[in-house]
Design a protein around this motif. Structure first.
Motif, PDB file in Angstrom:
ATOM      1  N   TYR A 119      17.516 100.681  63.429  1.00  0.00           N
ATOM      2  CA  TYR A 119      16.742 101.840  63.872  1.00  0.00           C
ATOM      3  C   TYR A 119      17.081 102.193  65.324  1.00  0.00           C
ATOM      4  CZ  TYR A 119      12.931 104.891  65.180  1.00  0.00           C
ATOM      5  OH  TYR A 119      12.210 105.957  65.656  1.00  0.00           O
ATOM      6  N   GLN A 120      17.250 101.161  66.140  1.00  0.00           N
ATOM      7  CA  GLN A 120      17.603 101.427  67.541  1.00  0.00           C
ATOM      8  C   GLN A 120      18.954 102.145  67.623  1.00  0.00           C
ATOM      9  OE1 GLN A 120      16.659  98.666  70.640  1.00  0.00           O
ATOM     10  NE2 GLN A 120      18.678  98.833  71.566  1.00  0.00           N
ATOM     11  N   ARG A 121      19.910 101.701  66.818  1.00  0.00           N
ATOM     12  CA  ARG A 121      21.226 102.337  66.800  1.00  0.00           C
ATOM     13  C   ARG A 121      21.088 103.800  66.377  1.00  0.00           C
ATOM     14  NH1 ARG A 121      23.849  97.765  65.600  1.00  0.00           N
ATOM     15  NH2 ARG A 121      22.963  97.887  63.521  1.00  0.00           N
ATOM     16  N   GLU A 122      20.244 104.008  65.352  1.00  0.00           N
ATOM     17  CA  GLU A 122      20.100 105.352  64.771  1.00  0.00           C
ATOM     18  C   GLU A 122      19.331 106.296  65.706  1.00  0.00           C
ATOM     19  OE1 GLU A 122      18.040 104.673  61.074  1.00  0.00           O
ATOM     20  OE2 GLU A 122      16.633 106.304  61.433  1.00  0.00           O
ATOM     21  N   SER A 123      18.354 105.758  66.456  1.00  0.00           N
ATOM     22  CA  SER A 123      17.484 106.665  67.204  1.00  0.00           C
ATOM     23  C   SER A 123      17.658 106.607  68.720  1.00  0.00           C
ATOM     24  CB  SER A 123      16.013 106.367  66.866  1.00  0.00           C
ATOM     25  OG  SER A 123      15.648 105.092  67.342  1.00  0.00           O
ATOM     26  N   MET A 124      18.323 105.577  69.224  1.00  0.00           N
ATOM     27  CA  MET A 124      18.400 105.403  70.673  1.00  0.00           C
ATOM     28  C   MET A 124      19.842 105.426  71.192  1.00  0.00           C
ATOM     29  SD  MET A 124      15.141 104.894  71.531  1.00  0.00           S
ATOM     30  CE  MET A 124      14.897 103.914  73.021  1.00  0.00           C
ATOM     31  N   SER A 125      20.797 105.670  70.314  1.00  0.00           N
ATOM     32  CA  SER A 125      22.194 105.640  70.745  1.00  0.00           C
ATOM     33  C   SER A 125      22.426 106.614  71.888  1.00  0.00           C
ATOM     34  CB  SER A 125      23.128 105.992  69.588  1.00  0.00           C
ATOM     35  OG  SER A 125      23.430 104.832  68.871  1.00  0.00           O
ATOM     36  N   GLY A 126      23.114 106.143  72.915  1.00  0.00           N
ATOM     37  CA  GLY A 126      23.423 107.014  74.047  1.00  0.00           C
ATOM     38  C   GLY A 126      22.301 107.112  75.055  1.00  0.00           C
ATOM     39  N   LYS A 127      21.118 106.609  74.715  1.00  0.00           N
ATOM     40  CA  LYS A 127      19.992 106.665  75.662  1.00  0.00           C
ATOM     41  C   LYS A 127      20.124 105.533  76.691  1.00  0.00           C
ATOM     42  CE  LYS A 127      16.396 108.796  72.825  1.00  0.00           C
ATOM     43  NZ  LYS A 127      16.712 110.171  73.195  1.00  0.00           N
ATOM     44  N   THR A 128      19.900 105.880  77.945  1.00  0.00           N
ATOM     45  CA  THR A 128      19.995 104.884  79.011  1.00  0.00           C
ATOM     46  C   THR A 128      18.751 104.932  79.897  1.00  0.00           C
ATOM     47  OG1 THR A 128      21.241 106.547  80.227  1.00  0.00           O
ATOM     48  CG2 THR A 128      22.511 104.825  79.137  1.00  0.00           C
ATOM     49  N   ASP A 129      17.659 105.464  79.328  1.00  0.00           N
ATOM     50  CA  ASP A 129      16.436 105.614  80.123  1.00  0.00           C
ATOM     51  C   ASP A 129      15.317 104.686  79.684  1.00  0.00           C
ATOM     52  OD1 ASP A 129      16.024 106.806  77.691  1.00  0.00           O
ATOM     53  OD2 ASP A 129      15.043 108.592  78.507  1.00  0.00           O
ATOM     54  N   TYR A 130      15.599 103.765  78.774  1.00  0.00           N
ATOM     55  CA  TYR A 130      14.564 102.795  78.402  1.00  0.00           C
ATOM     56  C   TYR A 130      14.955 101.438  78.992  1.00  0.00           C
ATOM     57  CZ  TYR A 130      17.737 101.117  74.745  1.00  0.00           C
ATOM     58  OH  TYR A 130      18.806 100.605  74.066  1.00  0.00           O
ATOM     59  N   GLY A 131      13.966 100.759  79.567  1.00  0.00           N
ATOM     60  CA  GLY A 131      14.254  99.487  80.206  1.00  0.00           C
ATOM     61  C   GLY A 131      13.598  98.327  79.499  1.00  0.00           C
ATOM     62  N   ALA A 132      12.721  98.628  78.534  1.00  0.00           N
ATOM     63  CA  ALA A 132      11.897  97.571  77.958  1.00  0.00           C
ATOM     64  C   ALA A 132      11.664  97.805  76.470  1.00  0.00           C
ATOM     65  CB  ALA A 132      10.551  97.535  78.681  1.00  0.00           C
ATOM     66  N   THR A 133      11.861  96.770  75.689  1.00  0.00           N
ATOM     67  CA  THR A 133      11.538  96.804  74.266  1.00  0.00           C
ATOM     68  C   THR A 133      10.688  95.586  73.956  1.00  0.00           C
ATOM     69  OG1 THR A 133      13.775  97.657  73.898  1.00  0.00           O
ATOM     70  CG2 THR A 133      12.490  97.061  71.947  1.00  0.00           C
ATOM     71  N   ALA A 134       9.481  95.822  73.455  1.00  0.00           N
ATOM     72  CA  ALA A 134       8.638  94.699  73.037  1.00  0.00           C
ATOM     73  C   ALA A 134       8.515  94.757  71.528  1.00  0.00           C
ATOM     74  CB  ALA A 134       7.257  94.780  73.674  1.00  0.00           C
ATOM     75  N   ASN A 135       8.536  93.606  70.926  1.00  0.00           N
ATOM     76  CA  ASN A 135       8.577  93.554  69.475  1.00  0.00           C
ATOM     77  C   ASN A 135       7.727  92.406  68.975  1.00  0.00           C
ATOM     78  OD1 ASN A 135       9.792  91.542  67.761  1.00  0.00           O
ATOM     79  ND2 ASN A 135      11.610  92.752  67.476  1.00  0.00           N
ATOM     80  N   PHE A 136       7.089  92.619  67.853  1.00  0.00           N
ATOM     81  CA  PHE A 136       6.291  91.563  67.244  1.00  0.00           C
ATOM     82  C   PHE A 136       6.641  91.473  65.766  1.00  0.00           C
ATOM     83  CE2 PHE A 136       2.781  89.890  64.833  1.00  0.00           C
ATOM     84  CZ  PHE A 136       2.464  88.752  65.553  1.00  0.00           C
ATOM     85  N   VAL A 137       6.838  90.261  65.297  1.00  0.00           N
ATOM     86  CA  VAL A 137       7.088  90.037  63.875  1.00  0.00           C
ATOM     87  C   VAL A 137       6.006  89.106  63.345  1.00  0.00           C
ATOM     88  CG1 VAL A 137       8.702  89.185  62.131  1.00  0.00           C
ATOM     89  CG2 VAL A 137       9.590  90.241  64.231  1.00  0.00           C
ATOM     90  N   GLY A 138       5.294  89.553  62.331  1.00  0.00           N
ATOM     91  CA  GLY A 138       4.322  88.697  61.654  1.00  0.00           C
ATOM     92  C   GLY A 138       4.986  88.118  60.412  1.00  0.00           C
ATOM     93  N   THR A 139       4.871  86.792  60.269  1.00  0.00           N
ATOM     94  CA  THR A 139       5.564  86.088  59.196  1.00  0.00           C
ATOM     95  C   THR A 139       4.544  85.353  58.343  1.00  0.00           C
ATOM     96  OG1 THR A 139       7.412  85.754  60.716  1.00  0.00           O
ATOM     97  CG2 THR A 139       7.380  84.370  58.742  1.00  0.00           C
ATOM     98  N   MET A 140       4.782  85.291  57.044  1.00  0.00           N
ATOM     99  CA  MET A 140       3.831  84.580  56.192  1.00  0.00           C
ATOM    100  C   MET A 140       3.926  83.079  56.410  1.00  0.00           C
ATOM    101  SD  MET A 140       3.215  84.396  52.089  1.00  0.00           S
ATOM    102  CE  MET A 140       2.082  83.079  51.586  1.00  0.00           C
ATOM    103  N   ARG A 141       2.770  82.471  56.693  1.00  0.00           N
ATOM    104  CA  ARG A 141       2.707  81.015  56.821  1.00  0.00           C
ATOM    105  C   ARG A 141       2.370  80.400  55.464  1.00  0.00           C
ATOM    106  NH1 ARG A 141      -1.350  81.994  61.296  1.00  0.00           N
ATOM    107  NH2 ARG A 141      -2.683  81.699  59.486  1.00  0.00           N
ATOM    108  N   ASP A 142       2.616  79.102  55.356  1.00  0.00           N
ATOM    109  CA  ASP A 142       2.278  78.438  54.089  1.00  0.00           C
ATOM    110  C   ASP A 142       0.905  77.760  54.148  1.00  0.00           C
ATOM    111  OD1 ASP A 142       2.813  76.362  55.747  1.00  0.00           O
ATOM    112  OD2 ASP A 142       4.396  75.469  54.516  1.00  0.00           O
TER     113      ASP A 142
END
Lengths: 81, 160, 160, 81
Positions: free
Chosen positions: C32-55
């Motif tokens: 998604y970043q490649r598709e939507s942010m290509s060529g952009k040089t004005d973002y300095g921060a990406t925060a991401n969260f992944v929720g994973t199924m525990r057993d």
């Protein structure tokens, strides 16, 4: 009694070298603190407020004493990340 | 800025990498997760932060940046920061990747990933490590401006 | 993998995907970043969260989980949550991916990624969206326990 | 005057169906609120404290009035993420 001193970033450029090595007598080392080492190394009389110092890669304040074999680093505020 | 010299008793898993060439943060995280978390089913939360070089700073257009560091102290400090985070939150695994050398806009500067059972620990731990890194880890940035001159970044601001 | 992007009044870029099969969160984010942010040089921060199924959950071993949702409302709510975050912080781009259907331990449940110029906005925005999603988005989990019975998860707790 | 009612998750299982469709007169709809629709749809006299309701996919409280063509959803606390 050998002390290694390192300078980084803008301070390294200002001083014109990346490091120094100094010899002190056992007696001199008994009371040598960070401020005195700074003055000895750079010839500057004042200790800049924002200057950071690490001894053996650990942050120390300017009153810390120097011991034989220490690696003392002086540098400006860090700007990583 | 003082730091604790206490020897830690935790054995929390971590990887700390200082890299001199452009790196792909999400691929690096995915590779490390595969390598260190395969078969694990007890983590529920991964928080991750990627710092990317912008082409502007303090109102000026930036062409490139050179990141200097104090190698012997960098890894020591980053390990201490991870220890601090692990003493505050139940963190299972941490990955820190930091770039040094010359770097251009849109390239990644830093990656911090934190794995935990619960989302608060992952979010808080990731942000704590990132903030501590910005204020304690011995890295320095020198910017080369489009206008032609260079300048050292004076100080990291809170949250910028 | 089906995706929906409901019409919104703000112009902030976002993608919201409800997926019925296992997904690779970091690859999805990278794509998604490649598709939507290509060529952009004005973002300095990406925060991401992944929720994973525990057993495990509430002291019991969990075999699998089935995620039900209210499709028409899900995308509407998630878009509203992104709008709320964008009104609070200068966010440049957001990606939300949420899994539905039957899911097994170590599979990803949710991904929230937020891009901004500055790290506070990215961290705060990502956490806000994640917290709001947990308490507002119409998803429900039913656990199948190793012990043989099934049960609906009663309520999401703060930060768990 | 048609109202569509949806049930989700544990409530869907408890009620034994996923949705209902009801016809009301124009007069009935003048004052039909969420609680009355809930009672009409489920035969239950009380409105569970934790029950959530959405009208046309937007959260509403139990005093909200119902209009012709509305899609009204009842469900337990959400547990996604």
């Amino acid at each position: 009694m050998t002390i290694k001193v390192l300078y980084f970033a803008s301070l390294r450029e200002e001083i014109g070298r990346a490091n120094d090595q100094f010899q002190f007598s056992e007696e001199q080392l008994l009371s040598l603190d960070v401020v005195q080492l700074w003055q000895h190394a750079t010839g500057k009389t004042s200790f800049p407020e924002q200057l950071l110092v690490a001894i053996n890669q650990e942050y120390k304040d300017q009153k810390a004493l120097i011991n034989d074999g220490d690696e003392v680093a002086f540098f400006p505020p860090v700007t990583g990340g | 800025m003082s730091s604790s010299t206490a020897k830690i008793t935790t054995t929390s898993v971590r990887k700390i990498m200082i890299v001199e060439e452009s790196f792909d943060p999400l691929k690096t995280q995915a590779d490390y997760q595969r390598e260190s978390m395969s078969g694990k089913t007890d983590y529920g939360a991964t928080a991750n932060f990627v710092g990317t070089m912008r082409d502007f700073n303090e109102g000026d257009d930036v062409l490139s940046m050179t990141l200097e560091h104090y190698p012997a102290m960098t890894s020591k400090q980053l390990n201490e920061i991870v220890d601090q985070a692990c003493s505050k939150w139940p963190i299972q695994n941490t990955l820190i990747v930091h770039r040094v050398g010359e770097i251009f806009p849109a390239e990644s500067i830093v990656l911090v990933s934190v794995w935990s059972a619960h989302r608060n620990a992952a979010f808080d731990g990731c942000r704590y490590i990132m903030e501590a890194l910005k204020h304690q880890a011995p890295f320095w940035k020198k910017e080369a401006l489009i206008a032609g001159d260079t300048r050292w970044v004076a100080e990291n601001t809170k949250g910028e």
